[in-house]
Write an enzyme that holds these catalytic residues in place. Structure first.
Site, PDB file in Angstrom:
ATOM      1  N   HIS A  76      -3.047   6.036   5.361  1.00 20.26           N
ATOM      2  CA  HIS A  76      -1.622   6.100   5.465  1.00 20.26           C
ATOM      3  C   HIS A  76      -0.998   7.461   5.075  1.00 20.26           C
ATOM      4  O   HIS A  76      -1.664   8.182   4.215  1.00 20.26           O
ATOM      5  CB  HIS A  76      -0.793   5.109   4.506  1.00 20.26           C
ATOM      6  CG  HIS A  76      -1.044   3.895   5.049  1.00 20.26           C
ATOM      7  ND1 HIS A  76      -1.713   3.217   5.941  1.00 20.26           N
ATOM      8  CD2 HIS A  76      -0.426   2.651   4.317  1.00 20.26           C
ATOM      9  CE1 HIS A  76      -1.803   2.076   6.282  1.00 20.26           C
ATOM     10  NE2 HIS A  76      -0.855   1.482   5.263  1.00 20.26           N
ATOM     11  N   CYS A  86       0.786  -1.095   0.178  1.00 19.02           N
ATOM     12  CA  CYS A  86      -0.188  -0.049   0.115  1.00 19.02           C
ATOM     13  C   CYS A  86       0.876   1.346   0.074  1.00 19.02           C
ATOM     14  O   CYS A  86       0.495   2.053  -0.859  1.00 19.02           O
ATOM     15  CB  CYS A  86      -0.973   0.111   1.112  1.00 19.02           C
ATOM     16  SG  CYS A  86      -0.161  -0.377   2.787  1.00 19.02           S
TER      17      CYS A  86
END
Length: 324
Positions: free
Chosen positions: A223, A128
């Site tokens: 994130h 990711c």
């Protein structure tokens, strides 16, 4: 609507749940849900209805004659399930790290290296954080070349899958703390070396200097990355804003947080300013790690594959360069 026969392995997990949501939004009409034996027989929501979860076994996946199958399970299960499913004629898009750095397996970020997709039956979906970073580095590299990249990541608990979500739920009020929950390899965490190696492969820059410091933070989704990029040629912050603002799957947002990125399909980037080193830019970026950081990227790659299959051979080169 598409009539491709699609499977989702890991359908009850955090990424698999988002994958089913995205498939339903795009009106995929023939979708099968798979998970471990513990979840077999349960139901998962799909659009306005539900799907019965089947146990993911090589025999079952082969028998269902899938056109595409998304794997959102760990390295071990993917290593056991993906090869026989691919041998049965199914195109497999795998989210684990089982195949990401394997020779001959494309590691693809949609909108960044679409041309890496080949006729092979297995495509690896990157980490990711590597997806998020590559979406920003690719347009900067095309504009000014890349010399060195340094970053600090602030990664949500859902990036650790269902166990990470459960750990977050178990935290007592006012007791949350940062974590470094990856395996230590010499002086780097595995996440840091993985981020470097995958970024180099995605960008086809095997010698690119990338140094990361990765931290797990006690939030559910999203994130963050503080990034310092040194380019070969000078690039003013205003130029970088223009370049990034027009890049695929990127949106400008100066003060974005993981909360504002949650549910968004783009990598949000802002705080673009000069760094201290020559030709250095400092950036701040956030991303929904379950969407573009995982399920959405896999689905965008799948759509590229389906679009190419629907085109005559002579039109496929143009399709490879078309925006998604």
């Amino acid at each position: 609507m598409t009539d491709a026969r699609v499977g989702v392995v890991g359908a009850t997990g955090v990424v698999g749940t988002v994958m089913l949501e995205l498939l339903a939004e795009r009106r995929f009409s023939d979708v099968r849900a798979y998970a471990s034996s513990r979840s077999a027989g349960s139901e998962v929501q799909y659009g306005g209805g539900s799907l019965r979860v089947e146990e993911a076994t090589p025999e079952r996946l082969a028998r269902d004659e899938l056109d595409l199958c998304f794997f959102s399970v760990g390295t071990g299960p993917s290593s056991e399930l993906v090869p026989p499913t691919a041998e049965a004629g199914t195109t497999c898009i795998d989210k684990s790290d089982a195949f990401r750095l394997a020779d001959g397996i494309p590691l693809v970020v949609a909108g960044v290296n679409d041309e890496a997709i080949d006729d092979g039956p297995i495509i690896a979906n990157p980490n990711c954080s590597a997806i998020q970073l590559s979406c920003l580095l690719k347009p900067l590299h095309e504009a000014a070349g890349l010399r060195r990249v340094r970053l600090a990541t602030y990664q949500s608990m859902s990036g650790a899958g269902d166990p990470g979500v459960e750990r977050l739920r178990a935290v007592a009020p006012m007791q949350a703390d940062l974590a470094m929950d990856w395996e230590l390899e010499d002086d780097e965490f595995s996440e840091e070396s993985k981020l470097r190696a995958e970024t180099q492969k995605i960008l086809s820059l095997p010698d690119l200097a990338v140094q990361a410091t990765c931290i797990r933070i006690p939030i559910l989704v999203g994130h963050g990355q503080a990034i310092w990029v040194e380019t070969e040629e000078p690039l003013a912050p205003d130029q970088a804003r223009t370049i990034l603002g027009s890049a695929p799957h990127v949106a400008l947002a100066d003060f974005a947080t993981p909360g504002t990125a949650a549910g968004r399909n783009e990598v949000l980037v802002g705080r673009i300013r000069r760094g201290w080193e020559p030709n250095e830019l400092a950036l701040w970026a956030v991303n929904d790690n379950l969407r573009k950081g995982a399920a959405l990227n896999a689905l965008q790659v799948a759509q590229l594959i389906l679009d190419r299959r629907a085109l005559p051979a002579g039109a496929q080169t143009h399709a490879a360069s078309a925006p998604i």
